[in-house]
Design an enzyme around this catalytic site. Structure first.
Site, PDB file in Angstrom:
ATOM      1  CD  GLU A  77      -3.268  -3.569  -7.104  1.00  0.00           C
ATOM      2  OE1 GLU A  77      -2.744  -4.236  -6.182  1.00  0.00           O
ATOM      3  OE2 GLU A  77      -3.772  -2.456  -6.916  1.00  0.00           O
TER       4      GLU A  77
ATOM      5  CD  GLU B 269      -2.729  -1.374   0.033  1.00  0.00           C
ATOM      6  OE1 GLU B 269      -2.944  -0.388  -0.713  1.00  0.00           O
ATOM      7  OE2 GLU B 269      -3.176  -2.505  -0.227  1.00  0.00           O
TER       8      GLU B 269
END
Length: 292
Positions: free
Chosen positions: A220, A144
């Site tokens: 991602e 994150e």
């Protein structure tokens, strides 16, 4: 998905409001056609406006909708560890300290959002804290923080702004075509223009989201790499394997092409186009150096 949904809602509401107020009349060229130059400027202003409004309120919306408890003064050792881990990773990534939060959910998950690298929020679910080891949680936090460091939210907002611009532009061109050619309206714009434009905006926005989803999937992989650098590759792979187990999916598939929807047929292939994340199996393969 919350960002995309908010963006679509803002675009539709803005369009309807402008029609009611009569602002869009400036796009008519002497009442007989569209002023394409004015339309393109209009589409860009409101296309990027909708995207950046979504980005501006993304952190606030995430806190409210997910009921995130932002850690300001740690209440226990776990919260203290979360703060210190994110602070260390943020320093290593060269970004400002994000807000750190926990939200109540049995599903192991986490997210990052915010307007900039130095004004972000990183939040983890209670389910993630219960189901993963400390090393795996550290890898998820690194993932994150990687999103924040890579500027993914701003980049996606820019891409969404470009997509919005073309959606608004093409929807009005289609509305004008239907109004003039199909319904033979030769002056101004009738109901066919407004109805066609609204329907076209929604349909084109859904189709255009395929582009945004593709880009999201690529980001991602980069965030996984960041998590591997900040917490260790084995820890990042372990975190992904834990997520795969939690979702009830096998990690080592006998046929790697199953991730591409070949086994599932056409519906699975179409579904993949709208996925925000790549299949976990592909992400694990990428970290192991096996991707492609």
């Amino acid at each position: 998905m919350l960002f995309l949904g908010t963006n679509l809602a803002i675009i539709v509401v803005l369009s309807i409001t402008l029609r009611i107020l009569g602002v869009e009349r400036i796009l008519d060229e002497q009442g007989v056609g569209l002023n394409l130059n004015a339309l393109l400027v209009f589409a860009a202003v409101f296309g990027f406006g909708g995207s950046f409004i979504s980005l501006a309120i993304s952190k606030w919306m995430a806190k409210k909708t997910m009921n995130v408890h932002v850690i300001e003064e740690p209440r226990n050792a776990t919260e203290q560890w979360l703060l210190e881990t994110v602070r260390r990773q943020a320093r290593a990534a060269g970004i400002g300290m994000p807000e750190v939060g926990i939200y109540d959910s049995p599903d192991p998950n986490a997210f990052a959002t915010g307007m900039s690298r130095n004004n972000a929020l990183v939040a983890v679910s209670s389910g993630l804290m219960r189901s993963m080891s400390q090393g795996e949680v550290e890898a998820v936090l690194g993932h994150e923080v990687g999103h924040v460091a890579n500027g993914d939210m701003v980049t996606l907002a820019l891409i969404q702004g470009v997509v919005n611009t073309f959606v608004i532009f093409l929807a009005r061109v289609l509305g004008h075509f239907v109004d003039r050619v199909v319904f033979k309206n030769e002056q101004g714009h009738g109901p066919a223009f407004w109805i066609t434009t609204i329907v076209a905006e929604i349909l084109l926005a859904i189709l255009a989201s395929i582009i945004v989803m593709w880009f999201s999937r690529q980001r991602e992989f980069r965030a996984d790499e960041a998590g591997a650098k900040l917490a260790g590759r084995d820890q990042m792979i372990g975190a992904l394997e834990s997520l795969a187990r939690a979702s009830g999916r096998p990690v080592d598939m006998p046929d790697q092409m199953a991730a591409f929807g070949i086994r599932g047929g056409v519906p699975q292939g179409i579904k993949r186009l709208f996925m925000t994340h790549p299949p976990i199996e592909e992400r694990i393969m990428a970290l192991k150096g096996m991707r492609g």
